[in-house]
Design an enzyme around this catalytic site. Structure first.
Site, PDB file in Angstrom:
ATOM      1  N   LYS A 173      -0.217  28.511  29.837  1.00  0.00           N
ATOM      2  CA  LYS A 173      -0.010  29.414  28.707  1.00  0.00           C
ATOM      3  C   LYS A 173       0.125  30.848  29.212  1.00  0.00           C
ATOM      4  CE  LYS A 173      -0.283  26.361  25.382  1.00  0.00           C
ATOM      5  NZ  LYS A 173       0.781  26.150  24.382  1.00  0.00           N
ATOM      6  N   HIS A 304       7.598  17.936  21.236  1.00  0.00           N
ATOM      7  CA  HIS A 304       6.287  18.540  21.040  1.00  0.00           C
ATOM      8  C   HIS A 304       5.435  17.512  20.313  1.00  0.00           C
ATOM      9  CE1 HIS A 304       3.292  21.053  18.822  1.00  0.00           C
ATOM     10  NE2 HIS A 304       3.245  21.653  19.985  1.00  0.00           N
TER      11      HIS A 304
END
Ligand code: MG
Length: 369
Positions: A173, A304
């Site tokens: 991230k 996703h």
């Protein structure tokens, strides 16, 4: 077979490593508001969407399922999935208030439950029902090992462990207020995992276009596999400009609600790795259309997984545009047959249905309705 009853649920399940953060979200639990669709045959279909476990919002979703869509479903033949999808999607009072958002998340849960039922009635796992082959290899990449709230040492330890466990791809991230901090972490992770592991970075829509361009231009120094959600989700022109300005491919799709959105991003050249999510896209029905659209443009589909892998594993096995799938283990204990990775590959599921059947113990333990 006729639909006899609609039974909503809301699961709130703790994430496995305590509180985690990306640039935009802070999570302690994953939410799964959903529905069990009962039939007069005794078969039940399970479907759900994915949320951040905020009860008042999750109640809006299950109210839409039970109060708006439920009366349109009871008495219907569940095999007619596409006809039922069209009926619910075009139901004028629902469409008036939302062709995206809560109505789409609610329709996702219903549609997934209907595909689960259809595959169960055929006695087949969904991937096989959709024409997939048992010899298909789906590579796992791990998203649960690179959170933004972890120290650099925690990050490096976690990445090392994932490579030892056999993952061939890892996600980090980014999207910090200080982009240089993110670059230092990318450099450290690349050193840790070595040159052959796919390294993805995900900014969760946080940056503006100039920040994303200057950051993105440095990513090829670390052989970053893709740059995910660099800027605001709906900024089509911005993503197209970014895609022209940086060498690293762009990945997005988890925040897009329908086929029209994906058509526009794909035809604008604004996305390279297409990431549709059946729990936001009104289910398997629309997901498959998006995956076919990507295939027609020769773009890879890497779903996703707002469902925490279960349905998407079946879809990835069945659809020829998919070779790679995200791994996040948060809901595994909830399912009769949880998605499982061995030596970096997903194991092909065997149980009939879409992989969404919940263990009764999970419903007892995590249902907050
Ligand atoms: Mg993401």
């Amino acid at each position: 077979m006729k639909i006899s009853k609609i039974e909503p649920f809301i699961l709130h399940v703790p994430v496995t490593r305590g509180a985690i953060s990306d640039s935009t979200h802070d999570l302690t639990h994953w939410g799964a508001p959903g529905v069990v669709i009962h039939t007069d045959s005794g078969l039940c279909g399970y479907g759900y969407t994915g949320t951040h476990a905020h009860l008042p919002t999750d109640r809006l979703i299950v109210n839409c399922i039970s109060e708006t869509y439920g009366p349109l479903l009871v008495g219907e033949e569940p095999h007619n999935v596409i006809e039922l999808w069209e009926k619910l999607f075009h139901f004028p009072p629902a469409q008036w208030v939302g062709r995206s958002g809560i109505t789409q998340l609610a329709l996702s849960a219903v549609d997934i439950a209907l595909w689960d039922l259809k595959a169960k009635a055929a006695g087949l796992p969904l991937w096989k029902f959709l024409g997939g082959s048992a010899g298909t290899k789906i590579t796992a990449y791990n998203t649960d090992g690179g959170w933004l709230n972890w120290s650099s040492q925690e990050l490096i330890d976690s990445m090392r462990r994932q490579v030892e466990e056999g993952y061939r791809g890892v996600k980090l991230k980014v999207g910090s207020p200080d982009a240089y901090r993110d670059l230092e972490r990318i450099e450290a992770v690349r050193k840790t995992v070595g040159p052959r592991i796919k390294l993805m970075v995900d900014a969760n829509g946080r940056w503006d276009l100039p920040t994303a361009i200057s950051f993105g231009q440095k990513l090829s120094d670390y052989d970053v596999f893709w740059f995910e959600e660099p800027i605001w989700y709906d900024d089509l022109a911005g993503h197209a400009a970014l895609a022209r300005a940086v060498k690293t491919p762009i990945a997005l799709g988890e925040q897009l609600y329908g086929l029209d959105d994906f058509r526009d991003f794909i035809t604008a050249g604004a996305v390279h790795f297409v990431q549709p999510d059946a729990v936001r896209l009104a289910g398997v029905t629309e997901w498959w259309r998006v995956a076919d659209l990507a295939l027609a443009h020769h773009l890879p589909v890497v779903p996703h997984i707002g469902d925490m892998m279960q349905v998407h594993l079946h879809l990835a096995i069945a659809h020829p545009a998919c070779k790679l799938l995200e791994y996040i283990p948060w809901l595994r204990e909830c399912f009769e047959e949880p998605a499982t990775v061995r030596d970096g590959w997903f194991i092909i599921p065997e149980t009939p249905g879409a992989g969404t059947t919940l263990r009764s113990a999970a419903l007892e333990r995590y249902n907050v309705m």
